[in-house]
Design an enzyme around this catalytic site. Structure first.
Site, PDB file in Angstrom:
ATOM      1  N   GLY A   1       0.851  -1.200   0.000  1.00  0.00           N
ATOM      2  CA  GLY A   1       0.000   0.000   0.000  1.00  0.00           C
ATOM      3  C   GLY A   1       0.881   1.242   0.000  1.00  0.00           C
ATOM      4  O   GLY A   1       0.558   2.256   0.620  1.00  0.00           O
TER       5      GLY A   1
ATOM      6  N   LEU B   1       1.613   3.556  -2.029  1.00  0.00           N
ATOM      7  CA  LEU B   1       1.181   4.855  -2.574  1.00  0.00           C
ATOM      8  C   LEU B   1       0.061   5.485  -1.753  1.00  0.00           C
ATOM      9  O   LEU B   1      -0.427   6.559  -2.083  1.00  0.00           O
ATOM     10  CB  LEU B   1       0.688   4.671  -4.014  1.00  0.00           C
ATOM     11  CG  LEU B   1       1.758   4.647  -5.095  1.00  0.00           C
ATOM     12  CD1 LEU B   1       1.151   4.206  -6.417  1.00  0.00           C
ATOM     13  CD2 LEU B   1       2.419   6.005  -5.256  1.00  0.00           C
ATOM     14  N   GLY B   2      -0.360   4.827  -0.700  1.00  0.00           N
ATOM     15  CA  GLY B   2      -1.479   5.328   0.097  1.00  0.00           C
ATOM     16  C   GLY B   2      -1.082   6.502   0.984  1.00  0.00           C
ATOM     17  O   GLY B   2       0.072   6.933   1.012  1.00  0.00           O
TER      18      GLY B   2
ATOM     19  N   TYR C   1     -15.572  -2.775   6.969  1.00  0.00           N
ATOM     20  CA  TYR C   1     -14.186  -2.357   7.250  1.00  0.00           C
ATOM     21  C   TYR C   1     -13.838  -2.672   8.706  1.00  0.00           C
ATOM     22  O   TYR C   1     -12.791  -3.268   8.988  1.00  0.00           O
ATOM     23  CB  TYR C   1     -14.092  -0.856   6.970  1.00  0.00           C
ATOM     24  CG  TYR C   1     -12.778  -0.193   7.326  1.00  0.00           C
ATOM     25  CD1 TYR C   1     -11.613  -0.517   6.647  1.00  0.00           C
ATOM     26  CD2 TYR C   1     -12.718   0.789   8.319  1.00  0.00           C
ATOM     27  CE1 TYR C   1     -10.412   0.116   6.961  1.00  0.00           C
ATOM     28  CE2 TYR C   1     -11.539   1.429   8.630  1.00  0.00           C
ATOM     29  CZ  TYR C   1     -10.380   1.089   7.944  1.00  0.00           C
ATOM     30  OH  TYR C   1      -9.203   1.714   8.252  1.00  0.00           O
TER      31      TYR C   1
HETATM   32  C1  AKB Z   1     -11.604   5.772   7.729  1.00  0.00           C
HETATM   33  O1  AKB Z   1     -12.235   6.806   8.014  1.00  0.00           O
HETATM   34  O2  AKB Z   1     -12.075   4.826   7.108  1.00  0.00           O
HETATM   35  C2  AKB Z   1     -10.186   5.641   8.234  1.00  0.00           C
HETATM   36  C3  AKB Z   1     -10.125   5.036   9.593  1.00  0.00           C
HETATM   37  C4  AKB Z   1     -10.563   5.787  10.779  1.00  0.00           C
HETATM   38  O3  AKB Z   1      -9.710   3.914   9.721  1.00  0.00           O
HETATM   39  N1  AKB Z   1      -9.539   6.920   8.220  1.00  0.00           N
END
Ligand code: AKB
Length: 316
Positions: free
Chosen positions: A8, A10-11, A139
């Site tokens: 990752g 380039l992130g 996520y």
């Molecule tokens: C997001 O907002 O998805 C990220 C995080 C808080 O993990 N910046």
């Protein structure tokens, strides 16, 4: 000599971390892996590829004799909601590949978790290290899974897995992604380009945040800490400042008094509402002496200067 692989690369975090790692270990000893090619101006070793490709990762580790992996490749919160299957494959599948390699080749691993592991059942203020994890996003689910997997590989195979629960990180070397906290970077592009910004969160949405220099420094402090100082093998609570969009705007108006803000909350508000406002990171402070150096005021000046420079370069 350490040989470091950064995925990752380039992130938002990768593009700044690489520079500090190159300073410390030498350009020839840091391998930048990303799904997209580095720009022609990049000085160093780079490979294009996908972290879900086990054979590629293994070839890189063997070829460059890698000893540490900073595994940053990940989809963020709002982006993951657009494609939950892809989020699972990249965030969990990529980490599983890295952990398997770390087990087989005896590698130290850094992997970022996030405040997204928390959910509506977590206390809003001063969240302790050991709390309730009921994320509302895919996520967050991938981040909880990753924490558990990392700790499992530590206990079962002795993998030196180290991790931080990143708050919203604000930097300017790469373009901001589709995270929920990223409004705090996008707002500066609005400021520099047209002195106005439409914010997708409500003015009073308080979230934990950090300037990128602090995040990079903290990451390297954790990776350099003596093994006996590491008491957390899931992921450390890690924090600096907490602010709302309204407080950020107040600070920005010290630089640009006529800056205009419009609030149009969208579905990202639900994600933000499920996250805590402040985090108790006293274990990181005790174990390896974490301390931030940017407050909101200092961060705003740095972000403004950084985005101004980026926009000026884009226009050349
Ligand atoms: C997001 O907002 O998805 C990220 C995080 C808080 O993990 N910046």
């Amino acid at each position: 000599m350490e040989r470091i692989l950064v995925t990752g690369a380039l992130g938002l975090v990768g593009s700044e971390l690489i520079i500090e790692l190159q300073k410390k270990y030498g350009k020839e000893n840091v391998i930048a892996l990303d799904i997209s090619p580095q720009p022609p101006t990049f000085e160093g070793v780079s490979v294009v590829g996908n972290v879900c490709d086990w054979e590629l990762l293994k070839t890189i580790v063997d070829r460059y004799q890698v000893s540490q992996i900073y595994h940053l490749a990940s989809l963020l919160s709002a982006g993951s909601e657009k494609n939950p299957d892809r989020a699972w494959n990249v965030n969990v599948g990529g980490l599983k590949n890295v952990l398997d390699l770390a087990r087989d080749k005896n590698l130290r691993v850094f992997w970022p978790s996030s405040i997204a592991v928390f959910g509506n059942t977590t206390p809003k203020k001063d969240v302790p290290q050991h709390s309730s994890f009921e994320p509302v996003t895919i996520y967050g689910v991938t981040k909880v899974t990753g924490e558990m997997l990392g700790q499992y590989y530590y206990h079962r195979y002795g993998v030196d897995f180290r991790s931080l629960r990143f708050p919203g990180l604000n930097g300017t070397k790469a373009k901001p992604g589709d995270g929920t906290t990223e409004y705090a970077i996008h707002i500066f592009y609005g400021l520099v380009r047209e002195k106005r910004y439409t914010c997708f969160l409500k003015p009073d949405t308080r979230l934990p945040m950090m300037y990128m220099d602090d995040a990079v420094r903290g990451t390297m402090m954790l990776m350099d800490a003596p093994v006996e100082n590491i008491s957390v093998r899931t992921s450390y609570n890690f924090s600096a400042v907490s602010f709302t969009p309204a407080e950020l705007v107040q600070e920005i108006r010290k630089i640009s008094p006529d800056f205009e803000i419009i609030y149009q909350p969208d579905k990202r508000q639900l994600i933000a509402d499920s996250w805590p406002e402040t985090i108790d990171d006293s274990i990181a402070r005790n174990d390896w002496h974490w301390k931030e150096s940017y407050d909101l005021e200092k961060m705003v000046v740095a972000l403004y200067e950084g985005v101004k420079e980026r926009v000026a370069n884009e226009q050349k």
